[in-house]
Design a protein around this motif. Structure first.
Motif, mmCIF file in Angstrom:
data_model
loop_
_atom_site.group_PDB
_atom_site.id
_atom_site.type_symbol
_atom_site.label_atom_id
_atom_site.label_comp_id
_atom_site.label_asym_id
_atom_site.label_seq_id
_atom_site.Cartn_x
_atom_site.Cartn_y
_atom_site.Cartn_z
ATOM 1 N N VAL A 41 -48.074 -64.362 33.444
ATOM 2 C CA VAL A 41 -48.829 -64.778 34.717
ATOM 3 C C VAL A 41 -50.026 -65.834 34.251
ATOM 4 O O VAL A 41 -49.565 -67.436 34.612
ATOM 5 N N PRO A 42 -50.698 -65.587 32.809
ATOM 6 C CA PRO A 42 -51.565 -66.821 32.426
ATOM 7 C C PRO A 42 -51.173 -67.846 31.819
ATOM 8 O O PRO A 42 -51.894 -68.708 31.719
ATOM 9 N N LEU A 43 -49.968 -67.950 31.337
ATOM 10 C CA LEU A 43 -48.671 -68.403 30.704
ATOM 11 C C LEU A 43 -48.389 -69.850 31.875
ATOM 12 O O LEU A 43 -48.525 -71.171 31.768
ATOM 13 N N ARG A 44 -48.272 -69.125 33.108
ATOM 14 C CA ARG A 44 -47.052 -70.012 33.742
ATOM 15 C C ARG A 44 -48.358 -70.985 34.246
ATOM 16 O O ARG A 44 -48.495 -71.914 35.256
ATOM 17 N N VAL A 45 -49.829 -70.334 34.670
ATOM 18 C CA VAL A 45 -50.818 -70.939 35.524
ATOM 19 C C VAL A 45 -51.201 -71.916 33.895
ATOM 20 O O VAL A 45 -51.772 -72.789 34.730
#
Lengths: 271, 263
Positions: free
Chosen positions: A117-121
């Motif tokens: 999730v944080p990487l996609r963000v």
């Protein structure tokens, strides 16, 4: 009044603090008849690479403080600076781990996708993302669980996933709210050692809020002791125990016992 | 081991079906010599059903009904989730709009039928409008409720992970509310089927509801029963399909709950 000014003591230690808290105060329902002062005045600094624990009697506004430090909550007065910049929202280089992994992880996503999730963000590409997921899962000593859902794992493993997700974006600082309070004693020891290893390997700054004095002594370089609500800084205690620390060796040392006793006195007299 | 599992599977399905089978057999046997106009023998009903719906062209009525249902239910679902999400997002506007919504909600849609027929005539538009008007509520209210019930710590987590508002809705709010959204959609499905039939009972020239009513008026009671049976079958198939979709969409939820129950 003989108490040393904590902010002075801290700034002597570090030229360029990662986190700097100045006369922070937080009142809920400020300006109404129900006004409730949770934090009266808290000031301290955290130097780069430092491990700081915040302890205090229960109801001392520890979670409120953590929410102010993370930028989730706006303080009523005072200031929090992260890497020199006053806090407005949650800073990019800061990650937070909450106590309750069953609530902070997304049960509809697999472990891999939770960590992603944080990487996609941040718009990290697919290949890099997958490599990074493997890296952080390895860093928290999780084997081949990427395709599982969090709820298929034990509590300790779930909190490891939460830590991995927090580490995914290579933060400068990790802010942890009672991260080991929801697991059994043995798992707790494992996770404490894990976070010490992670911190050593990644050279990361950690601020950890806990009500467990033993845990604070075992983990921290310095401990910020809060008074009962409305909280103030009662004392900032140095923990000069040598590293690497081990559950058995460190906890049974004389110095550990002395620090523990001192902190117990502080916490029990202030509540 | 696998043999025992297979046996248990067979047995559980036998157990599931025996009561239905018994009722069918009972109906077949008890109605066999029936001379009652209203309760013809099951055998005759099934023969007529075969002649009308499988060989004959009564299926036309079914397709016409299902067409209205498909459009109406889709629109109701989309509008329900969409408006529910907007009411959640814009809470203050929602506070002002809610009383009106609840007021419209409590009017039985059947009571609005004459008005809708007067305004829209008796074509497809009227039927779809009636389906949408009745079926939109369960989905809308469940969506709103589900989104309001999202764990605040999950929203904090979204902030901590620097999610944009749109990503938060997509990645956190919608999935977290999904169990309730699906419950709403299922309720809406049942309402949509009911309204599909009701809309064909007044001033209509086609559809399965029209078929049943028309057969009754011609005193073709056996034909009327075939329509009712087809309708029941259609309702069952729609429900089974919905449950299958739900099992895929909510696989995580069903799994997590099973783990929770085990402790």
């Amino acid at each position: 009044m003989a108490r040393p000014d904590p902010s002075v003591a801290a700034s002597e230690r570090a030229g360029d603090p990662v986190l700097s808290v100045r006369t922070l105060a937080k009142a809920y329902d400020a300006g109404t008849s129900r006004e409730n002062l949770a934090i009266a005045e808290v000031s301290f600094d955290v130097a780069k690479g430092e491990f700081v624990c915040v302890v205090g009697p229960s109801g001392a506004g520890k979670t409120t403080l953590l929410r102010c430090l993370s930028g989730l909550l706006v303080p009523t007065s005072g200031e929090v600076r992260f890497e020199g910049t006053p806090l407005r929202a949650v800073p990019d280089r800061l990650s937070v781990v909450f106590q309750d992994y069953s609530r902070s992880l997304f049960p509809w996503l697999t472990v891999n996708r939770n960590v992603a999730v944080p990487l996609r963000v941040a718009g990290v590409g697919k290949q890099q993302r997958e490599a990074r997921i493997q890296e952080v899962l390895h860093a928290v000593r999780l084997g081949d669980v990427g395709r599982s859902y969090p709820w298929q794992l034990s509590g300790g493993m779930q909190q490891r996933v939460a830590i991995a997700r927090a580490l995914a974006q290579q933060p400068d600082m990790l802010l942890m709210d009672e991260p080991f309070a929801s697991v059994d004693a043995q798992t707790r020891f494992d996770l404490e050692d894990l976070i010490l290893e992670v911190r050593r390997e990644l050279d990361i700054t950690v601020v950890l809020v806990t009500h467990d004095i033993d845990e604070a002594v075992y983990l921290a370089d310095r401990i910020v002791v809060l008074t009962g609500a409305p909280s103030r800084v009662q004392e900032i205690v140095d923990v000069p125990l040598e590293r690497p620390r081990t559950q058995l060796g460190t906890r049974s040392s004389e110095a550990f016992g002395r620090l523990r006793r001192h902190l117990m006195e502080l916490v029990t007299t202030s509540s | 081991m696998t043999g025992a599992v297979a046996l248990r599977w067979v047995w559980s399905n036998v157990w599931r079906l025996w009561f239905s089978a018994a009722i069918l057999v009972l109906w077949w046997v008890l109605s066999a010599d029936s001379t009652s106009t209203f309760f013809p023998p099951l055998q005759r009903i099934l023969e007529r059903l075969h002649a009308l719906w499988i060989v004959g062209d009564a299926r036309r009525e079914l397709w016409s009904s299902l067409g209205h249902f498909a459009v109406g239910y889709t629109v109701a679902g989309l509008v329900g989730v969409g408006v529910g999400a907007l009411l959640w997002k814009f809470r203050r506007i929602g506070d002002a709009v809610s009383p009106v919504l609840y007021f419209v909600y409590v009017i039985p849609t059947a009571a609005l039928l004459p008005a809708i027929v007067a305004i829209m005539g008796i074509g497809s538009a009227m039927k779809i409008t009636i389906i949408v008007l009745a079926a939109v509520w369960p989905t809308m209210l469940n969506t709103l409720d589900g989104m309001r019930g999202v764990d605040p710590l999950k929203l904090d987590t979204a902030k901590v992970l620097h999610m944009s508002a749109l990503r938060t809705v997509r990645t956190v709010v919608v999935p977290a509310a999904m169990p309730q959204i699906m419950a709403g959609l299922r309720h809406s499905l049942q309402v949509a089927v009911i309204m599909m039939v009701v809309s064909e009972l007044i001033a209509s020239q086609s559809g399965i509801g029209f078929f049943i009513l028309e057969a009754q008026q011609r005193f073709a009671i056996t034909e009327m029963w075939t329509g009712i049976i087809v309708l029941a079958l259609v309702g069952s198939v729609l429900t089974v399909v919905f449950i299958a979709v739900e099992r895929v969409v909510l696989a995580w939820y069903i799994g997590a709950r099973a783990v929770e129950r085990k402790g």
